[in-house]
Design a protein around this motif. Structure first.
Motif, mmCIF file in Angstrom:
data_model
loop_
_atom_site.group_PDB
_atom_site.id
_atom_site.type_symbol
_atom_site.label_atom_id
_atom_site.label_comp_id
_atom_site.label_asym_id
_atom_site.label_seq_id
_atom_site.Cartn_x
_atom_site.Cartn_y
_atom_site.Cartn_z
ATOM 1 N N ALA A 132 0.781 -1.199 0.063
ATOM 2 C CA ALA A 132 -0.060 -0.007 -0.018
ATOM 3 C C ALA A 132 0.875 1.162 -0.114
ATOM 4 N N LEU A 133 1.891 1.340 0.650
ATOM 5 C CA LEU A 133 2.718 2.357 1.006
ATOM 6 C C LEU A 133 3.440 2.784 -0.742
ATOM 7 N N MET A 134 4.146 1.362 -1.124
ATOM 8 C CA MET A 134 4.794 1.772 -2.384
ATOM 9 C C MET A 134 3.755 2.143 -3.605
ATOM 10 N N ARG A 135 2.421 1.605 -3.367
ATOM 11 C CA ARG A 135 1.587 1.928 -4.572
ATOM 12 C C ARG A 135 0.973 3.423 -4.331
ATOM 13 N N ASP A 136 0.908 3.630 -3.063
ATOM 14 C CA ASP A 136 0.345 5.247 -2.884
ATOM 15 C C ASP A 136 1.693 6.189 -3.280
ATOM 16 N N ALA A 137 2.769 5.813 -2.995
ATOM 17 C CA ALA A 137 4.063 6.731 -3.583
ATOM 18 C C ALA A 137 4.282 6.514 -5.047
ATOM 19 N N GLY A 138 3.500 5.769 -5.834
ATOM 20 C CA GLY A 138 4.010 5.483 -7.117
ATOM 21 C C GLY A 138 5.126 4.743 -7.533
ATOM 22 N N ILE A 139 5.831 4.000 -6.530
ATOM 23 C CA ILE A 139 6.840 3.276 -6.558
ATOM 24 C C ILE A 139 6.669 2.000 -7.206
ATOM 25 N N ALA A 140 7.488 1.578 -8.182
ATOM 26 C CA ALA A 140 7.117 0.137 -8.864
ATOM 27 C C ALA A 140 7.766 -0.754 -7.784
ATOM 28 N N TYR A 141 7.162 -1.884 -7.489
ATOM 29 C CA TYR A 141 7.623 -2.889 -6.689
ATOM 30 C C TYR A 141 7.201 -4.372 -7.209
ATOM 31 N N LEU A 142 7.786 -5.340 -6.804
ATOM 32 C CA LEU A 142 7.419 -6.741 -7.078
ATOM 33 C C LEU A 142 7.513 -7.599 -5.664
ATOM 34 N N VAL A 143 6.322 -8.185 -5.421
ATOM 35 C CA VAL A 143 6.627 -9.238 -4.318
ATOM 36 C C VAL A 143 6.783 -10.483 -4.970
ATOM 37 N N SER B 116 1.634 -23.998 2.714
ATOM 38 C CA SER B 116 0.927 -22.866 3.187
ATOM 39 C C SER B 116 1.026 -22.605 4.615
ATOM 40 N N LEU B 117 2.272 -22.970 5.065
ATOM 41 C CA LEU B 117 2.617 -22.616 6.539
ATOM 42 C C LEU B 117 3.101 -21.398 6.866
ATOM 43 N N GLY B 118 3.688 -20.761 5.734
ATOM 44 C CA GLY B 118 4.105 -19.333 5.829
ATOM 45 C C GLY B 118 5.463 -19.202 6.400
ATOM 46 N N ILE B 119 6.359 -20.590 6.186
ATOM 47 C CA ILE B 119 7.807 -20.688 6.556
ATOM 48 C C ILE B 119 8.524 -19.842 5.655
ATOM 49 N N LEU B 120 8.291 -19.860 4.535
ATOM 50 C CA LEU B 120 9.423 -19.191 3.487
ATOM 51 C C LEU B 120 8.950 -17.853 3.299
ATOM 52 N N PRO B 121 9.871 -16.893 3.592
ATOM 53 C CA PRO B 121 9.567 -15.280 3.339
ATOM 54 C C PRO B 121 9.549 -14.985 1.796
ATOM 55 N N ARG B 122 8.524 -13.729 1.955
ATOM 56 C CA ARG B 122 8.369 -13.006 0.483
ATOM 57 C C ARG B 122 9.325 -12.105 0.510
ATOM 58 N N ARG B 123 9.710 -11.656 -0.651
ATOM 59 C CA ARG B 123 10.461 -10.418 -0.843
ATOM 60 C C ARG B 123 9.903 -9.540 -1.630
ATOM 61 N N ILE B 124 10.050 -8.160 -1.182
ATOM 62 C CA ILE B 124 9.555 -7.062 -1.996
ATOM 63 C C ILE B 124 10.944 -6.380 -2.529
ATOM 64 N N LEU B 125 10.768 -6.425 -3.703
ATOM 65 C CA LEU B 125 11.885 -5.735 -4.631
ATOM 66 C C LEU B 125 11.386 -4.326 -5.247
ATOM 67 N N VAL B 126 12.360 -3.346 -5.443
ATOM 68 C CA VAL B 126 11.998 -2.250 -5.953
ATOM 69 C C VAL B 126 13.268 -1.769 -6.966
ATOM 70 N N ASP B 127 12.715 -1.166 -8.072
ATOM 71 C CA ASP B 127 13.975 -0.817 -8.869
ATOM 72 C C ASP B 127 15.162 0.183 -8.069
ATOM 73 N N ALA B 128 16.160 0.027 -8.164
ATOM 74 C CA ALA B 128 17.371 0.482 -7.840
ATOM 75 C C ALA B 128 17.267 1.932 -7.621
ATOM 76 N N GLU B 129 16.714 2.596 -8.508
ATOM 77 C CA GLU B 129 16.816 4.301 -8.742
ATOM 78 C C GLU B 129 15.558 4.612 -7.828
ATOM 79 N N GLN B 130 14.626 3.922 -7.351
ATOM 80 C CA GLN B 130 13.590 4.134 -6.426
ATOM 81 C C GLN B 130 13.857 3.679 -5.031
ATOM 82 N N ALA B 131 15.205 2.894 -4.600
ATOM 83 C CA ALA B 131 15.250 2.276 -3.658
ATOM 84 C C ALA B 131 15.562 3.111 -2.296
ATOM 85 N N ASP B 132 16.172 4.391 -2.641
ATOM 86 C CA ASP B 132 16.172 5.311 -1.400
ATOM 87 C C ASP B 132 14.914 5.907 -0.969
#
Length: 74
Positions: A18-29, A40-56
């Motif tokens: 929601a934060l990335m979407r509201d800020a207009g930052i491209a992301y990938l889960v 479906s135990l939720g043991i393996l983590p998910r990763r949020i990726l962003v473009d290097a230019e928008q990382a800061d």
């Protein structure tokens, strides 16, 4: 793309989306469909990726939102 966050907390992932979407930052889960592997135990983590230019900007948003502890590599 760079890894911003790695977590298995669905609430944190949803909040960051929601934060990335509201800020207009491209992301990938990444690894969303890994629940097939972990049963479906939720043991393996998910990763949020962003473009290097928008990382800061993305990091600043997470700090401002009070979830700086979730940022990878700090």
């Amino acid at each position: 793309m760079i890894e911003l966050v790695r977590t298995n907390d669905a609430v944190v992932i949803s909040f960051i989306e929601a934060l990335m979407r509201d800020a207009g930052i491209a992301y990938l889960v990444a690894d969303q469909n890994m629940s097939i592997v972990d049963g479906s135990l939720g043991i393996l983590p998910r990763r949020i990726l962003v473009d290097a230019e928008q990382a800061d900007a993305a990091r600043k948003i997470l700090v401002d939102a009070g979830i700086a502890n979730e940022i990878r590599g700090q």
